[in-house]
Write an enzyme that holds these catalytic residues in place. Structure first.
Site, PDB file in Angstrom:
ATOM      1  N   CYS A  64       0.857  -1.192   0.000  1.00 61.21           N
ATOM      2  CA  CYS A  64       0.000   0.000   0.000  1.00 61.21           C
ATOM      3  C   CYS A  64       0.891   1.240   0.000  1.00 61.21           C
ATOM      4  CB  CYS A  64      -0.892  -0.002   1.229  1.00 61.21           C
ATOM      5  SG  CYS A  64      -1.960   1.448   1.287  1.00 61.21           S
ATOM      6  N   CYS A  68       0.615   5.022   6.846  1.00 61.95           N
ATOM      7  CA  CYS A  68      -0.004   4.877   8.174  1.00 61.95           C
ATOM      8  C   CYS A  68       0.994   4.148   9.084  1.00 61.95           C
ATOM      9  CB  CYS A  68      -1.301   4.094   8.070  1.00 61.95           C
ATOM     10  SG  CYS A  68      -2.372   4.686   6.734  1.00 61.95           S
ATOM     11  N   CYS A  71       0.664   0.477  10.309  1.00 61.00           N
ATOM     12  CA  CYS A  71       0.161  -0.569   9.411  1.00 61.00           C
ATOM     13  C   CYS A  71       1.247  -1.425   8.756  1.00 61.00           C
ATOM     14  CB  CYS A  71      -0.713   0.048   8.328  1.00 61.00           C
ATOM     15  SG  CYS A  71      -1.481  -1.230   7.296  1.00 61.00           S
ATOM     16  N   CYS A 108     -16.289  -9.039   6.268  1.00 59.87           N
ATOM     17  CA  CYS A 108     -15.663  -7.756   5.933  1.00 59.87           C
ATOM     18  C   CYS A 108     -14.383  -7.996   5.121  1.00 59.87           C
ATOM     19  CB  CYS A 108     -15.344  -7.014   7.223  1.00 59.87           C
ATOM     20  SG  CYS A 108     -14.517  -5.448   6.931  1.00 59.87           S
ATOM     21  N   CYS A 139     -19.357  -6.083   4.171  1.00 62.03           N
ATOM     22  CA  CYS A 139     -18.613  -4.871   4.501  1.00 62.03           C
ATOM     23  C   CYS A 139     -17.319  -4.904   3.688  1.00 62.03           C
ATOM     24  CB  CYS A 139     -18.280  -4.855   5.997  1.00 62.03           C
ATOM     25  SG  CYS A 139     -17.233  -3.470   6.490  1.00 62.03           S
ATOM     26  N   CYS A 199     -19.047   2.249   8.942  1.00 63.74           N
ATOM     27  CA  CYS A 199     -18.281   1.609  10.015  1.00 63.74           C
ATOM     28  C   CYS A 199     -17.030   2.461  10.172  1.00 63.74           C
ATOM     29  CB  CYS A 199     -17.919   0.175   9.616  1.00 63.74           C
ATOM     30  SG  CYS A 199     -16.755  -0.614  10.750  1.00 63.74           S
ATOM     31  N   ARG A 271     -17.362  -1.919  18.455  1.00 58.49           N
ATOM     32  CA  ARG A 271     -16.639  -3.179  18.254  1.00 58.49           C
ATOM     33  C   ARG A 271     -15.310  -3.203  18.997  1.00 58.49           C
ATOM     34  NH1 ARG A 271     -16.212  -3.629  12.823  1.00 58.49           N
ATOM     35  NH2 ARG A 271     -18.392  -4.237  12.868  1.00 58.49           N
TER      36      ARG A 271
HETATM   37  N1  SAM Z   1      -6.490   0.536   3.265  1.00 56.05           N
HETATM   38  C1  SAM Z   1      -7.764   0.813   3.772  1.00 56.05           C
HETATM   39  C2  SAM Z   1      -7.795   2.017   4.661  1.00 56.05           C
HETATM   40  O1  SAM Z   1      -6.836   2.298   5.362  1.00 56.05           O
HETATM   41  O2  SAM Z   1      -8.842   2.693   4.697  1.00 56.05           O
HETATM   42  C3  SAM Z   1      -8.418  -0.343   4.474  1.00 56.05           C
HETATM   43  C4  SAM Z   1      -7.645  -1.292   5.362  1.00 56.05           C
HETATM   44  S1  SAM Z   1      -6.898  -0.617   6.824  1.00 56.05           S
HETATM   45  C5  SAM Z   1      -5.854  -1.930   7.300  1.00 56.05           C
HETATM   46  C6  SAM Z   1      -8.227  -0.559   7.985  1.00 56.05           C
HETATM   47  C7  SAM Z   1      -7.945  -0.064   9.386  1.00 56.05           C
HETATM   48  O3  SAM Z   1      -7.282  -1.060  10.138  1.00 56.05           O
HETATM   49  C8  SAM Z   1      -7.073   1.149   9.583  1.00 56.05           C
HETATM   50  O4  SAM Z   1      -7.747   2.337   9.333  1.00 56.05           O
HETATM   51  C9  SAM Z   1      -6.680   1.040  11.041  1.00 56.05           C
HETATM   52  O5  SAM Z   1      -7.604   1.722  11.855  1.00 56.05           O
HETATM   53  C10 SAM Z   1      -6.743  -0.463  11.300  1.00 56.05           C
HETATM   54  N2  SAM Z   1      -5.389  -1.002  11.534  1.00 56.05           N
HETATM   55  C11 SAM Z   1      -4.426  -1.218  10.609  1.00 56.05           C
HETATM   56  N3  SAM Z   1      -3.294  -1.684  11.182  1.00 56.05           N
HETATM   57  C12 SAM Z   1      -3.555  -1.776  12.505  1.00 56.05           C
HETATM   58  C13 SAM Z   1      -2.776  -2.192  13.631  1.00 56.05           C
HETATM   59  N4  SAM Z   1      -1.504  -2.561  13.506  1.00 56.05           N
HETATM   60  N5  SAM Z   1      -3.348  -2.164  14.853  1.00 56.05           N
HETATM   61  C14 SAM Z   1      -4.632  -1.770  15.001  1.00 56.05           C
HETATM   62  N6  SAM Z   1      -5.409  -1.357  13.978  1.00 56.05           N
HETATM   63  C15 SAM Z   1      -4.882  -1.356  12.744  1.00 56.05           C
HETATM   64  C1  DTB Z   2     -10.794  -2.033  11.737  1.00 53.37           C
HETATM   65  O1  DTB Z   2     -11.116  -1.008  12.369  1.00 53.37           O
HETATM   66  N1  DTB Z   2      -9.924  -2.950  12.168  1.00 53.37           N
HETATM   67  C2  DTB Z   2      -9.743  -3.984  11.182  1.00 53.37           C
HETATM   68  C3  DTB Z   2     -10.767  -3.598  10.092  1.00 53.37           C
HETATM   69  N2  DTB Z   2     -11.265  -2.347  10.551  1.00 53.37           N
HETATM   70  C4  DTB Z   2     -10.421  -3.630   8.678  1.00 53.37           C
HETATM   71  C5  DTB Z   2      -8.335  -4.168  10.761  1.00 53.37           C
HETATM   72  C6  DTB Z   2      -7.373  -4.430  11.876  1.00 53.37           C
HETATM   73  C7  DTB Z   2      -6.039  -4.673  11.294  1.00 53.37           C
HETATM   74  C8  DTB Z   2      -5.017  -5.102  12.304  1.00 53.37           C
HETATM   75  C9  DTB Z   2      -3.675  -5.317  11.704  1.00 53.37           C
HETATM   76  C10 DTB Z   2      -3.617  -6.383  10.657  1.00 53.37           C
HETATM   77  O2  DTB Z   2      -4.106  -7.519  10.881  1.00 53.37           O
HETATM   78  O3  DTB Z   2      -3.016  -6.142   9.603  1.00 53.37           O
HETATM   79 FE1  SF4 Z   3      -2.684   1.308   3.412  1.00 50.49          FE
HETATM   80 FE2  SF4 Z   3      -2.561   0.197   5.798  1.00 50.49          FE
HETATM   81 FE3  SF4 Z   3      -2.935   2.811   5.616  1.00 50.49          FE
HETATM   82 FE4  SF4 Z   3      -4.922   1.104   4.856  1.00 50.49          FE
HETATM   83  S1  SF4 Z   3      -4.088   1.386   6.919  1.00 50.49           S
HETATM   84  S2  SF4 Z   3      -4.197   2.939   3.760  1.00 50.49           S
HETATM   85  S3  SF4 Z   3      -3.674  -0.583   4.051  1.00 50.49           S
HETATM   86  S4  SF4 Z   3      -1.092   1.684   4.947  1.00 50.49           S
END
Ligand code: SAM
Ligand code: DTB
Ligand code: SF4
Length: 329
Positions: A64, A68, A71, A108, A139, A199, A271
């Site tokens: 990606c 973030c 992530c 989801c 979702c 959501c 949640r």
């Molecule tokens: N790429 C899309 C976006 O960011 O909108 C969708 C997937 S993204 C992984 C969805 C959400 O997962 C993020 O907005 C964040 O709140 C959560 N998330 C991602 N990595 C995480 C982590 N290491 N711990 C907790 N929440 C996480």
């Molecule tokens: C949300 O708020 N938490 C989920 C879902 N929406 C998509 C994702 C959590 C991701 C945790 C880190 C991972 O497994 O990569």
């Molecule tokens: Fe990309 Fe992860 Fe950020 Fe979603 S949360 S936009 S997958 S870097």
């Protein structure tokens, strides 16, 4: 609280706007008073012994372009996450059927995109339709959406779109630099206007102050329509991400965030989301008492682990919780 004559699409009048001070004051309450208040609000709006189950599937993993800092799927960090194209329909259906058989009511699908291209949606729309045909709530979380794209997903019958604010507007720049808070609010507006349920939630443990948690919840609670689902994630500290060594959050502080979310968004599903593998059963039980009534259910989140299904089923049994509540009739 300031009362405004705000007639939402759902026809709810007199929505109340939260001030910064009111939101922060919740976090200053003695823990017992906060929990009593949250649990009371919870009982007034929900059966306190029911929990909704959503299962996640990463349908397009890694690479990606966003930064973030929490992530593992960002191309900028060295995290050894698998890089995959969009999954084919049969593989998705196999996973959705298994989730349904295990008791999940919502499926989801997440994709590591900054924002999908129209040809990406060509690949996702049949997945939504197929999961919907199983009788599950659908979702997706695909990044930023424009108005046309949101309408396209609505036409495919999508029930929920997940797009998080993550934290307060003030702290946001410390976490993500490649898209703005306003970008996120714009996507959420497009989703709402397309009549898809929202959501939207955030993460606790990014290094934010308590005031940032209060402000995140205030941003969510003061939206024109409160999000139907509010995921509260505890940061999963993934090796290779800039937040790998972030300080752990005290469980009581996490539970306080859940309680404040319940009080500020009485009718939303709150949640208990990522991070449950690092929580004790007692912390999860307190979270349910404080008003959480939904979880991610299934052995993995997107790229990281989640409690295994048998462990969750044992937890439900020990707490007398009925799982599988569907959020619509
Ligand atoms: N790429 C899309 C976006 O960011 O909108 C969708 C997937 S993204 C992984 C969805 C959400 O997962 C993020 O907005 C964040 O709140 C959560 N998330 C991602 N990595 C995480 C982590 N290491 N711990 C907790 N929440 C996480
Ligand atoms: C949300 O708020 N938490 C989920 C879902 N929406 C998509 C994702 C959590 C991701 C945790 C880190 C991972 O497994 O990569
Ligand atoms: Fe990309 Fe992860 Fe950020 Fe979603 S949360 S936009 S997958 S870097």
């Amino acid at each position: 609280m300031v009362s405004v004559q705000n007639i939402s699409k759902a026809g709810i009048a007199d929505e109340e706007l939260w001030s910064k001070q009111q939101a922060e004051k919740l976090f200053d309450l003695p823990f017992n008073d906060l929990l009593f208040k949250a649990h009371t609000v919870h009982r007034e709006n929900f059966d306190p012994n029911e929990v909704q189950l959503s299962t996640l599937l990463n349908i397009k993993s890694g690479k990606c372009p966003e930064d973030c800092s929490y992530c593992p799927q960002s191309v900028r960090f060295d995290t050894n996450v698998e890089v995959t194209p969009v999954m084919d329909k049969e593989t998705v259906l196999e996973s959705a059927r298994a989730a349904q058989a295990a008791g999940a009511t919502r499926f989801c699908m997440g994709a590591a995109w900054r924002s999908p291209k129209d040809k990406d949606l060509d690949a996702v729309v049949p997945l939504i339709e197929a999961v919907r045909d199983l009788g599950m709530e659908t979702c997706v979380t695909l990044g930023m959406l424009n108005d046309m794209q949101a309408r396209r997903l609505a036409n495919a019958g999508l029930d929920y779109y997940n797009h998080n604010l993550d934290t307060s507007p003030e702290f946001y720049g410390e976490v993500i630099t490649t898209r703005t808070y306003q970008d996120r609010l714009d996507t959420l507006e497009n989703v709402r206007n397309a009549d898809i349920n929202v959501c939207c939630g955030g993460i606790v443990g990014l290094g934010e102050a308590v005031a940032d948690r209060a402000e995140l919840l205030r941003q969510l609670a003061n939206m024109p329509v409160q999000p139907q689902s509010v995921p509260i994630n505890l940061l999963v500290r993934v090796k290779g991400t800039p937040l790998a060594e972030a300080n752990a959050v005290h469980p009581i502080d996490f539970v306080k965030t859940i309680a404040a979310a319940r009080i500020m968004m009485p009718k939303s599903f709150v949640r208990l989301s990522a991070g449950r593998t690092s929580m004790t059963d007692e912390t999860q039980a307190l979270s349910f008492f404080a008003g959480a009534n939904s979880i991610f259910y299934g052995d993995s989140l997107l790229t990281t682990d989640n409690p295994v299904v048998v462990a969750d089923n044992e937890l439900f049994s020990s707490l007398g919780l009925n799982a599988s509540l569907s959020t619509h009739n």
